[in-house]
Design an enzyme around this catalytic site. Sequence first.
Site, mmCIF file in Angstrom:
data_model
loop_
_atom_site.group_PDB
_atom_site.id
_atom_site.type_symbol
_atom_site.label_atom_id
_atom_site.label_comp_id
_atom_site.label_asym_id
_atom_site.label_seq_id
_atom_site.Cartn_x
_atom_site.Cartn_y
_atom_site.Cartn_z
ATOM 1 N N HIS A 1 7.809 5.785 -4.681
ATOM 2 C CA HIS A 1 8.274 4.445 -4.294
ATOM 3 C C HIS A 1 7.390 3.386 -4.930
ATOM 4 O O HIS A 1 6.172 3.524 -5.029
ATOM 5 C CB HIS A 1 8.387 4.293 -2.778
ATOM 6 C CG HIS A 1 7.122 4.107 -2.005
ATOM 7 N ND1 HIS A 1 6.530 2.879 -1.827
ATOM 8 C CD2 HIS A 1 6.348 4.986 -1.325
ATOM 9 C CE1 HIS A 1 5.451 3.015 -1.060
ATOM 10 N NE2 HIS A 1 5.315 4.287 -0.756
ATOM 11 N N ASP B 1 -0.826 2.691 -1.999
ATOM 12 C CA ASP B 1 0.485 2.972 -1.408
ATOM 13 C C ASP B 1 1.519 1.956 -1.900
ATOM 14 O O ASP B 1 1.745 0.950 -1.262
ATOM 15 C CB ASP B 1 0.374 2.940 0.109
ATOM 16 C CG ASP B 1 1.676 3.323 0.798
ATOM 17 O OD1 ASP B 1 2.566 3.870 0.123
ATOM 18 O OD2 ASP B 1 1.796 3.074 2.002
ATOM 19 N N GLU C 1 11.084 1.799 0.321
ATOM 20 C CA GLU C 1 10.602 2.982 1.042
ATOM 21 C C GLU C 1 9.934 2.555 2.329
ATOM 22 O O GLU C 1 10.071 3.195 3.370
ATOM 23 C CB GLU C 1 9.617 3.781 0.174
ATOM 24 C CG GLU C 1 9.200 5.128 0.776
ATOM 25 C CD GLU C 1 7.977 5.069 1.677
ATOM 26 O OE1 GLU C 1 7.666 6.082 2.309
ATOM 27 O OE2 GLU C 1 7.335 3.996 1.789
ATOM 28 N N GLU C 2 9.202 1.442 2.228
ATOM 29 C CA GLU C 2 8.416 0.982 3.388
ATOM 30 C C GLU C 2 9.307 0.522 4.536
ATOM 31 O O GLU C 2 8.846 0.376 5.658
ATOM 32 C CB GLU C 2 7.458 -0.135 2.969
ATOM 33 C CG GLU C 2 6.412 0.291 1.917
ATOM 34 C CD GLU C 2 5.389 1.275 2.457
ATOM 35 O OE1 GLU C 2 5.534 1.747 3.597
ATOM 36 O OE2 GLU C 2 4.443 1.575 1.700
ATOM 37 N N ASP D 1 3.226 10.144 -3.455
ATOM 38 C CA ASP D 1 3.022 8.944 -2.638
ATOM 39 C C ASP D 1 1.559 8.921 -2.184
ATOM 40 O O ASP D 1 1.129 9.791 -1.434
ATOM 41 C CB ASP D 1 3.963 8.990 -1.425
ATOM 42 C CG ASP D 1 4.042 7.660 -0.696
ATOM 43 O OD1 ASP D 1 3.232 6.758 -0.979
ATOM 44 O OD2 ASP D 1 4.929 7.539 0.175
ATOM 45 N N HIS E 1 -1.531 -0.111 4.267
ATOM 46 C CA HIS E 1 -0.633 -1.199 4.664
ATOM 47 C C HIS E 1 -1.386 -2.496 4.984
ATOM 48 O O HIS E 1 -0.936 -3.283 5.829
ATOM 49 C CB HIS E 1 0.244 -0.771 5.857
ATOM 50 C CG HIS E 1 1.295 0.221 5.455
ATOM 51 N ND1 HIS E 1 2.221 0.726 6.325
ATOM 52 C CD2 HIS E 1 1.564 0.791 4.254
ATOM 53 C CE1 HIS E 1 3.026 1.579 5.678
ATOM 54 N NE2 HIS E 1 2.641 1.633 4.422
HETATM 55 ZN ZN ZN Z 1 3.940 5.181 0.583
#
Ligand code: ZN
Length: 274
Positions: free
Chosen positions: A101, A113, A147-148, A176, A242
Amino acid sequence: MAGAPAAMAEPRTDVTPPVVTADQVMPHLDALQRIADRDGGNRAHGTQGYRDSVAYVKAALDKAGFRTALHRFTYNGTTDYNLIADWPGGDPEHIVFAGAHLDSVAAGPGINDNGSGSAALLTTALEVSKAHLKPHRHLRFAWWGAEEAGTVGSSAYVRDLSAAERHRIDVYLNVDMAGTKNNQEWLIVDDDPEAFEAFEGYFAARKLPTAKVGTLGSDHESFNDASIPVGGFAKGLDDCYHAACDRVENVDPQTETTSTNAFISTVWQLAARR
Ligand code: ZN
């Protein structure tokens, strides 16, 4: 077949996979960081940061001879795109499909990420081009959006495939979070046995620790839900998961490079099979 001319020999697809250095992987992460920096700090669904990320990867693939296409989907009223790239050649009835992603969360630039997986995947694709690889199976790559938001882009892609198209995909490989610092284990998805053995074998040969996992909560689940065999790995969560500090400094270049070489090695092995 004594005396058969060399020209009739099988194409060489079982050659040793290339090995890349950090200098070939990290510039892609620097590029994604610059995109986030100039586009308001993130590369999330529906933002300029995501669209510029797609444009960056697409330009590199187009220059390398891939057939690229944008697959459109809508989430939360906003249209965005998955980037799909086919390497010309190989058996179209047997596809090795590799993906990562490309979107981040809104809170930060998403460099581990999943700029890290996106860069590992792009480096793999560019090595396929450099090697003029003639795989037995067809090779397809994808960079997923949203994706998130819950594997939205990859789910939309799989949903849009016909039953016949799904059947042509022998295996889907996902990456990922490939460059996590201070994290001991590579977490390997245990589903497709050939993919699992290829990844596990790569790390075991280098005495690197692994753990077997049933799932990782990423885009391979969209394929798994459609009964397509899946594989792949993640390097696990980091302190900036995140968050705004998931910047290029949050990625360990050595880990990122090892992950990329594991991915290259596995794509080479699986693409060579019939
Ligand atoms: Zn991810």
